[in-house]
Design an enzyme around this catalytic site. Structure first.
Site, PDB file in Angstrom:
ATOM      1  N   GLU A   1       0.833  -1.200   0.000  1.00 41.83           N
ATOM      2  CA  GLU A   1       0.000   0.000   0.000  1.00 41.83           C
ATOM      3  C   GLU A   1       0.869   1.252   0.000  1.00 41.83           C
ATOM      4  O   GLU A   1       1.872   1.336   0.700  1.00 41.83           O
ATOM      5  CB  GLU A   1      -0.986   0.001   1.172  1.00 41.83           C
ATOM      6  CG  GLU A   1      -0.414  -0.138   2.553  1.00 41.83           C
ATOM      7  CD  GLU A   1      -1.495  -0.221   3.619  1.00 41.83           C
ATOM      8  OE1 GLU A   1      -2.500  -0.935   3.417  1.00 41.83           O
ATOM      9  OE2 GLU A   1      -1.336   0.425   4.669  1.00 41.83           O
ATOM     10  N   CYS A   2       0.480   2.176  -0.846  1.00 37.62           N
ATOM     11  CA  CYS A   2       1.105   3.489  -0.988  1.00 37.62           C
ATOM     12  C   CYS A   2       2.596   3.365  -1.309  1.00 37.62           C
ATOM     13  O   CYS A   2       2.954   3.134  -2.457  1.00 37.62           O
ATOM     14  CB  CYS A   2       0.861   4.338   0.256  1.00 37.62           C
ATOM     15  SG  CYS A   2       0.961   6.118  -0.073  1.00 37.62           S
ATOM     16  N   ALA A   3       3.482   3.495  -0.332  1.00 39.31           N
ATOM     17  CA  ALA A   3       4.907   3.368  -0.622  1.00 39.31           C
ATOM     18  C   ALA A   3       5.223   2.021  -1.254  1.00 39.31           C
ATOM     19  O   ALA A   3       6.057   1.921  -2.164  1.00 39.31           O
ATOM     20  CB  ALA A   3       5.721   3.551   0.661  1.00 39.31           C
TER      21      ALA A   3
END
Length: 458
Positions: free
Chosen positions: A335-337
């Site tokens: 998720e995200c990074a």
């Protein structure tokens, strides 16, 4: 179960909640007390400072992602064995999820915890008007017990006297302390907020110690403790991850990315994975040149990979190992990074190449809660599932979604599809910008542990 507790709130963001809350945690811990630190909302960074101050994990209390019914149980789980708990609020006291009234606001969580509230007021540009401000906050919602004020950024003894006189005359709320302006306790910030404590190491420890010393010298800690002890018992049982999931057989090993580049993770996520039967093994992609031996599942959370893009890119052996693991059908949750790291490139430098997308930094902040629908089956979540999460980034991926998008949700501009749920080199990969708190959806851990067990069994 009764744990003395209080909530540190403010009229708005920027008043100094984090400095005061972290300082309180550090000052109380310096007295030899076991202090349990908590943060209202989805933020990952403040709990890092809280954790340094307390010597135990800072935990989030998010009524949007986890549901109001889980707030007291999660609090009791995190605060087990503590002498006192300090809960830092989010934004202004009454600011909640957009368009949803009080939901997920500091006031909402304070009511769910039956906790007294201490209001941190930035007094730098006011004197007598502070009484009107505090009176308004104290009377707005009778169910919120605003029981004390800490004046912040006070300029002088004369300024403090004027503030105290006004509050004594016009608010009925006692002043617990007055904190002078101090550049020594500033916490450096960047494009998404404060710099995470994990990135600053010795400097962060010094900053936390300075906050503790400042608050100890400026705040009546005995009065704070007496106030915390007025909180009544909570009619709830502590949250238990083992009661939420059924463990899989075989104890599959799940590698959990961490370190400075991937520091955003809720403690309950790993606890749920362990309860679901996984052996959770942390590793740091900035330094490890291979996945932990025997990895059967890989979880890569959020953080600031754009600040470490050169180091991550230079670690070609680990990038190749992750690509090989994904290509072999290994389950991956990112998720995200983690999403950025799995793409082809980030700001022009090679990443893992698992996903057919390229990421870059922008000036635009994407921020907010989301109500999402899983559009495809994945090792993390069955298609059709509805979950609540949070977005927080200044990067964009092009394309933003694969042929099998991870999520769909509605924006003011219309339907939005985002993320990747599988692909040519990523059959069992789920990657997205959406941050999820697994305590709100324990089936995420159960599903991922089952996928890891299946991959281990071959």
């Amino acid at each position: 179960m009764n744990i003395p507790r209080l909530v540190v709130a403010a009229p708005s963001s920027g008043a100094g909640k984090t400095t005061v809350a972290t300082g309180l945690i550090a000052a109380l811990a310096a007295r030899g007390l076991a202090v349990s630190p908590h943060k209202v909302g989805p933020d990952y960074i403040d709990p890092g400072y809280h954790g340094l101050a307390a010597g135990r994990p800072g935990r989030n209390l998010d009524a949007f992602m986890c549901g109001p019914e889980r707030i007291a149980p999660l609090f009791l789980h995190g605060a087990a064995g503590a002498d006192v708990a300090v809960v830092e609020g989010v934004m202004g006291l009454f600011d909640g999820a957009s368009g949803r009234g009080e939901l997920a606001s500091t006031a909402h969580v304070a009511k769910l915890l039956k906790a007294p509230v201490v209001l941190v007021v930035d007094a730098s540009s006011q004197s007598r008007s502070v009484a009107a401000l505090v009176h308004g906050f104290a009377s707005w919602d009778p169910e919120v017990r605003l029981a004390g004020v800490i004046l912040n950024r006070v300029a002088s003894d004369r300024h403090e006297l004027l503030l105290r006189e006004a509050l004594e005359e016009g608010s009925g709320v006692p002043v617990l302390g007055a904190v002078r302006r101090s550049a020594a306790v500033a916490t450096p910030s960047r494009h998404l907020g404060l710099i995470p404590a994990v990135e600053r190491s010795a400097e962060a420890l010094r900053a936390v110690a300075d906050m503790g010393e400042l608050v100890a010298a400026s705040v009546d800690l005995d009065a704070v403790l007496a106030l915390a002890r007025t909180a009544p018992p909570l009619a709830a049982e502590p949250w238990d991850p083992a009661a939420e999931v059924t463990p899989v057989a075989g104890r599959p090993r799940v590698a959990l990315a961490g370190g400075a580049a991937f520091s955003f993770s809720y403690a309950e996520n790993a606890e749920l994975l362990a309860a679901a039967g996984a052996e959770v093994v942390p590793f740091d992609p900035l330094h490890a040149d291979a996945l932990p031996a025997g990895t059967a599942g890989l979880v890569i959370g959020g953080g600031f990979p754009e600040l470490y893009v050169r180091e991550l890119s230079a670690n070609a052996r680990l990038r190749a190992a992750i690509a090989e693991f994904a290509a072999a059908g290994g389950p991956v949750s990112a998720e995200c990074a983690g999403l950025l790291y799995l793409g082809r490139e980030l700001d022009g430098l090679p990443m893992c190449g698992v996903l057919d997308t390229t990421a870059r930094m922008t000036e635009r902040l994407t921020l907010g809660y989301r109500e999402a629908v899983a559009l495809e089956d994945s090792p993390l979540v069955p298609g059709g599932s509805r979950l609540r999460g949070h977005e927080f980034h200044r990067t964009v991926c092009e394309p933003a979604a694969g042929e099998r998008p991870a999520w769909g949700w509605r924006l003011p501009t219309g339907p939005h599809r985002e993320g990747f749920a599988g692909g040519e080199r990523a059959a069992n990969v789920h990657a997205s910008y959406l941050h999820l708190h697994w305590a709100g959806s324990p089936q995420l851990a159960a599903s991922f542990a089952a996928a890891a067990a299946a991959h281990r069994a071959g």
